[in-house]
Design an enzyme around this catalytic site. Structure first.
Site: not given
Ligand code: NAP
Ligand code: 3JM
Length: 340
Positions: A133, A246
């Site tokens: 992000c 952010h």
């Molecule tokens: P979040 O609110 O904690 O949501 C996590 C999601 O992943 C929930 O839907 C959760 O499902 C699911 N999940 C976790 N473990 C799982 C598993 N073993 N099998 C299937 N589903 C699973 O987190 P978020 O903020 O949405 O972020 C999710 C991910 O996106 C981060 O970990 C990161 O890698 C990525 N991300 C990327 C950016 C970016 O900048 N591109 C920004 C933020 C996040 P449940 O409801 O079943 O727990």
């Molecule tokens: C943003 O792998 C993980 O548990 C997720 C950690 C995470 C990440 C990532 O490294 O993919 C949390 C929030 C990010 C990201 O976009 O880099």
């Protein structure tokens, strides 16, 4: 023959990013035929709304991807590592929001305003990576400056909202604020210190050289997206008690001199950017104003007199939208327009 509608899967559908994925797909009228919502067993069986219909969340497993055209992954790096190959084997193109594949040399890392052409590279592995992000919003602002004057060095400090760490992190900030106002002890789970009324210069894990992984991502992803593997970039990433949006202080040194007025003009014409810069009226980008919006907001544009060709910017965006879901859906739009 081009399809009229596509089967889309959202992995991590119940999360903070997954929720925005549904919203953005719907708002932009992405041609979704079937939408498959996937999460862990914790939330399987929940119903989530899309296009006015309640849809059931299913448990993610290898066989979920039959007939899926596009799989949007945002459930953490280990989930992408384990399940993206199954999605690709089933014939889907994966757009991955985690850090897992971003730096693989033959996986495109894409911000459409900057390097949409790189999408063509998805054919090698069937995967396109969505950047971090904080990287996304910075490179959208840097690109027009780089094209006009050649960037030599970038020094960025971030002020990142808690929504970037997911739903539980947002809950943690709310609960800490409530606890502090009612004289109760605070609980710490997602953050190593109290986040309420604090700033924590620590996002993701520390590495051996003293940088955090979040800082490392900003440095290396910026180089890859701009196609400048040796660009000098340094970052300090800080978590602040803001729910969404952010903010970044970005200091840029260029080869060629640009005045502040020239930078403003370049950014006014840049795709995806809104210049918000009227200091005389107290107008500058704010996280609260950027929340729920699509643009990158840039303000406080001024010359840095401490170096010959320096520019100082303040860059703000909704980290869950352009920083994650919107960027992924924009990639999907180009994919169906030009490739699928
Ligand atoms: P979040 O609110 O904690 O949501 C996590 C999601 O992943 C929930 O839907 C959760 O499902 C699911 N999940 C976790 N473990 C799982 C598993 N073993 N099998 C299937 N589903 C699973 O987190 P978020 O903020 O949405 O972020 C999710 C991910 O996106 C981060 O970990 C990161 O890698 C990525 N991300 C990327 C950016 C970016 O900048 N591109 C920004 C933020 C996040 P449940 O409801 O079943 O727990
Ligand atoms: C943003 O792998 C993980 O548990 C997720 C950690 C995470 C990440 C990532 O490294 O993919 C949390 C929030 C990010 C990201 O976009 O880099």
């Amino acid at each position: 023959m081009k399809k009229e509608e596509y089967t889309v899967a959202i992995v991590g559908a119940t999360g903070a990013v997954g929720e925005q994925m549904r919203e953005v797909l719907e708002e932009r009228q992405f041609p979704v035929g079937e939408l498959i919502l996937l999460a862990s067993e914790r939330s399987a069986g929940q119903f989530l709304e899309f296009q006015g219909r309640q849809r059931r969340v299913e448990i993610l497993h290898d066989d979920c991807f039959t007939n899926v055209d596009i799989a949007l992954f945002s459930a953490g790096g280990s989930v992408s590592a384990k399940f993206a190959p199954a999605a690709v084997s089933a014939g889907a193109v994966v757009i991955d929001n985690t850090a897992h594949f971003r730096m693989a040399p033959d996986i495109p890392l894409v911000v459409p305003e900057v390097n949409a052409n790189a999408i063509a590279g998805y054919k090698t592995h069937g995967i396109i990576a969505n950047p971090n992000c904080s990287t996304i919003q910075m490179v959208v602002a840097l690109k027009p400056i780089h094209d006009a004057a050649g960037i030599k060095r970038v020094v960025v400090s971030t002020y990142q909202s808690v929504s970037g760490a997911g739903r539980q992190a947002m809950e943690e900030l709310s609960q800490q604020v409530a606890a502090l106002f009612s004289g109760r002890d605070i609980e710490k789970k997602k953050f190593p210190h109290q986040i309420a009324f604090n700033c924590i210069p620590h996002i993701d894990v520390f590495m051996d050289d003293g940088y955090t992984k979040e800082e490392w991502k900003m440095i290396h992803e910026t180089r890859k997206i701009l196609g400048e593997p040796a660009l000098a970039v340094t970052a300090t990433t800080v978590r602040v008690p803001v729910f969404c949006g952010h903010s970044e202080s970005v200091n840029v040194e260029t080869e060629k001199k640009l005045t502040a007025a020239e930078v403003k003009a370049l950014l006014r014409d840049a795709p995806g950017v809104i210049v918000s810069d009227e200091p005389e009226n107290n107008i500058y980008p704010l996280a609260l104003d950027a929340t729920g919006k699509d643009a990158i907001y840039v303000g406080r544009i001024r010359e840095d007199y401490s170096v010959p060709n320096g520019i100082q910017l303040w860059v703000v965006s909704d980290n869950l939208r352009k920083g994650a879901a919107l960027n992924a859906v924009q990639i999907a739009e180009i994919l169906i327009r030009d490739y699928l």
